[in-house]
Design a protein around this motif. Structure first.
Motif, PDB file in Angstrom:
ATOM      1  N   LYS A   1       0.821  -1.209   0.000  1.00 41.04           N
ATOM      2  CA  LYS A   1       0.000   0.000   0.000  1.00 41.04           C
ATOM      3  C   LYS A   1       0.854   1.258   0.000  1.00 41.04           C
ATOM      4  O   LYS A   1       0.475   2.272  -0.562  1.00 41.04           O
ATOM      5  N   ALA A   2       1.986   1.219   0.660  1.00 44.14           N
ATOM      6  CA  ALA A   2       2.808   2.423   0.821  1.00 44.14           C
ATOM      7  C   ALA A   2       4.057   2.396  -0.037  1.00 44.14           C
ATOM      8  O   ALA A   2       5.016   3.091   0.239  1.00 44.14           O
ATOM      9  N   GLY A   3       4.052   1.594  -1.091  1.00 43.89           N
ATOM     10  CA  GLY A   3       5.244   1.456  -1.893  1.00 43.89           C
ATOM     11  C   GLY A   3       6.218   0.509  -1.235  1.00 43.89           C
ATOM     12  O   GLY A   3       5.825  -0.420  -0.546  1.00 43.89           O
ATOM     13  N   ARG A   4       7.493   0.765  -1.397  1.00 49.74           N
ATOM     14  CA  ARG A   4       8.506  -0.133  -0.858  1.00 49.74           C
ATOM     15  C   ARG A   4       9.018   0.326   0.502  1.00 49.74           C
ATOM     16  O   ARG A   4       9.933  -0.255   1.052  1.00 49.74           O
ATOM     17  N   ARG A   5       8.452   1.367   1.038  1.00 46.68           N
ATOM     18  CA  ARG A   5       8.914   1.893   2.317  1.00 46.68           C
ATOM     19  C   ARG A   5       8.525   0.950   3.453  1.00 46.68           C
ATOM     20  O   ARG A   5       7.383   0.514   3.558  1.00 46.68           O
ATOM     21  N   ARG A   6       9.482   0.640   4.314  1.00 49.10           N
ATOM     22  CA  ARG A   6       9.225  -0.225   5.459  1.00 49.10           C
ATOM     23  C   ARG A   6       8.272   0.487   6.423  1.00 49.10           C
ATOM     24  O   ARG A   6       8.445   1.675   6.694  1.00 49.10           O
ATOM     25  N   PRO A   7       7.276  -0.241   6.960  1.00 51.82           N
ATOM     26  CA  PRO A   7       6.271   0.410   7.808  1.00 51.82           C
ATOM     27  C   PRO A   7       6.715   0.635   9.247  1.00 51.82           C
ATOM     28  O   PRO A   7       5.916   1.041  10.080  1.00 51.82           O
ATOM     29  N   TYR A   8       7.957   0.339   9.565  1.00 55.65           N
ATOM     30  CA  TYR A   8       8.467   0.563  10.923  1.00 55.65           C
ATOM     31  C   TYR A   8       9.965   0.794  10.825  1.00 55.65           C
ATOM     32  O   TYR A   8      10.617   0.401   9.850  1.00 55.65           O
ATOM     33  N   ASP A   9      10.519   1.449  11.814  1.00 56.43           N
ATOM     34  CA  ASP A   9      11.951   1.703  11.852  1.00 56.43           C
ATOM     35  C   ASP A   9      12.686   0.513  12.454  1.00 56.43           C
ATOM     36  O   ASP A   9      12.255  -0.052  13.460  1.00 56.43           O
TER      37      ASP A   9
ATOM     38  N   ILE B   1      14.726  -5.607  15.116  1.00 51.14           N
ATOM     39  CA  ILE B   1      14.725  -4.978  16.437  1.00 51.14           C
ATOM     40  C   ILE B   1      15.687  -5.773  17.311  1.00 51.14           C
ATOM     41  O   ILE B   1      15.320  -6.763  17.941  1.00 51.14           O
ATOM     42  N   ALA B   2      16.939  -5.347  17.288  1.00 52.81           N
ATOM     43  CA  ALA B   2      17.997  -6.042  18.021  1.00 52.81           C
ATOM     44  C   ALA B   2      18.131  -5.443  19.413  1.00 52.81           C
ATOM     45  O   ALA B   2      18.236  -4.219  19.564  1.00 52.81           O
ATOM     46  N   ILE B   3      18.131  -6.310  20.425  1.00 55.18           N
ATOM     47  CA  ILE B   3      18.237  -5.878  21.825  1.00 55.18           C
ATOM     48  C   ILE B   3      19.418  -6.596  22.438  1.00 55.18           C
ATOM     49  O   ILE B   3      19.398  -7.820  22.598  1.00 55.18           O
TER      50      ILE B   3
ATOM     51  N   GLY C   1      22.510  -1.609   9.527  1.00 54.21           N
ATOM     52  CA  GLY C   1      21.167  -1.996   9.146  1.00 54.21           C
ATOM     53  C   GLY C   1      20.080  -1.558  10.106  1.00 54.21           C
ATOM     54  O   GLY C   1      19.155  -2.333  10.396  1.00 54.21           O
ATOM     55  N   PHE C   2      20.168  -0.320  10.592  1.00 54.99           N
ATOM     56  CA  PHE C   2      19.167   0.192  11.531  1.00 54.99           C
ATOM     57  C   PHE C   2      18.833   1.641  11.207  1.00 54.99           C
ATOM     58  O   PHE C   2      19.635   2.362  10.618  1.00 54.99           O
ATOM     59  N   ASP C   3      17.636   2.033  11.608  1.00 53.04           N
ATOM     60  CA  ASP C   3      17.189   3.416  11.408  1.00 53.04           C
ATOM     61  C   ASP C   3      17.269   4.229  12.690  1.00 53.04           C
ATOM     62  O   ASP C   3      17.320   5.452  12.643  1.00 53.04           O
ATOM     63  N   ARG C   4      17.238   3.515  13.828  1.00 54.00           N
ATOM     64  CA  ARG C   4      17.344   4.174  15.136  1.00 54.00           C
ATOM     65  C   ARG C   4      18.265   3.361  16.030  1.00 54.00           C
ATOM     66  O   ARG C   4      18.279   2.134  15.970  1.00 54.00           O
ATOM     67  N   VAL C   5      18.990   4.072  16.879  1.00 60.74           N
ATOM     68  CA  VAL C   5      19.820   3.432  17.897  1.00 60.74           C
ATOM     69  C   VAL C   5      19.434   4.015  19.248  1.00 60.74           C
ATOM     70  O   VAL C   5      19.375   5.247  19.406  1.00 60.74           O
ATOM     71  N   TYR C   6      19.167   3.130  20.202  1.00 56.38           N
ATOM     72  CA  TYR C   6      18.844   3.545  21.572  1.00 56.38           C
ATOM     73  C   TYR C   6      19.902   2.995  22.516  1.00 56.38           C
ATOM     74  O   TYR C   6      20.308   1.834  22.395  1.00 56.38           O
TER      75      TYR C   6
END
Length: 220
Positions: A17-25, A55-57, A82-87
């Motif tokens: 539905k949203a193209g090839r964009r991943r629906p989550y970070d 989602i690597a923890i 390979g991540f969009d966010r780092v916490y």
């Protein structure tokens, strides 16, 4: 043909539905301890059936000092990107590098680029005095400075969470019904105090918890 995971099937529908964009970070979460925080956030991932690969923890391999956690997170990210966010999740406790870790995390925000050449969000998730403050907020307000030993003592009172044990695998499951209350209390602390002070009660654990649950809600 192997049966596809429900998460993957729903993800495919959203991606179409949203193209090839991943629906989550994609997230890399690096924790101070190898058990308490890792167990808590992993329990959310497991119960909500979120993907391990995206989602690597993990605990810090460099040590438990806040600055070591930030440095490990940077190096771990740079291994694959390979991540969009780092916490980075760490406690104030008595760590000498607490303020330096906050400063380095802030300085690193949007300076790293991932495998898609996008700037990466890099965010500290500090707790003062410790992560258990977040758990205690599920049961009551904490408005004044409190020592970590007092946090444990309060948490284990009969009226609150007497069965609590560090490194438990069931903390999320046993407290999740009170997350809304804990989040409201954490938000009130954030409006009143700052993490940089390092003595007033404070936690951003609700922000990371909320992000994980937000991803889960998109596929429920």
């Amino acid at each position: 043909m192997a049966k596809r995971h429900r998460f993957e099937r729903k993800e495919d529908r959203i991606v179409r539905k949203a193209g090839r964009r991943r629906p989550y970070d994609r997230m890399l979460i690096v924790c101070e301890g190898s058990k308490t925080e890792v167990n808590y956030f992993s329990a959310i991932r497991r119960e909500k059936r979120l993907p391990n690969a995206d989602i690597a923890i993990v605990p810090s391999d460099y040590g438990t000092a806040p600055l070591q956690i930030v440095e490990y997170a940077i190096d771990r990210f740079n291994e694959a990107k390979g991540f969009d966010r780092v916490y980075v999740v760490f406690d104030r406790d008595d760590h000498d590098s607490y303020h330096n870790a906050l400063a380095k995390a802030e300085a690193t925000h949007e300076t790293l680029k991932n495998d898609l050449k996008a700037k990466v969000q890099f965010q500290a998730i500090p707790s003062v005095p410790n992560f258990e403050l977040w758990i205690l907020l599920h049961f009551r307000d904490v408005l004044a400075p409190i020592h970590r030993n007092q946090v444990y003592a309060e948490l284990k009172k009969p009226a609150f969470y007497p069965s609590y044990a560090k490194n438990s695998l069931t903390v999320f499951q046993e407290t999740k019904d009170r997350i809304a209350d804990a989040t409201a209390r954490a938000e009130a602390l954030r409006a009143r105090y700052t993490s940089h002070n390092g003595t007033d009660p404070y936690t951003d654990a609700d922000l990371l918890t909320g992000e994980l649950l937000k991803i889960a809600n998109r596929f429920s």
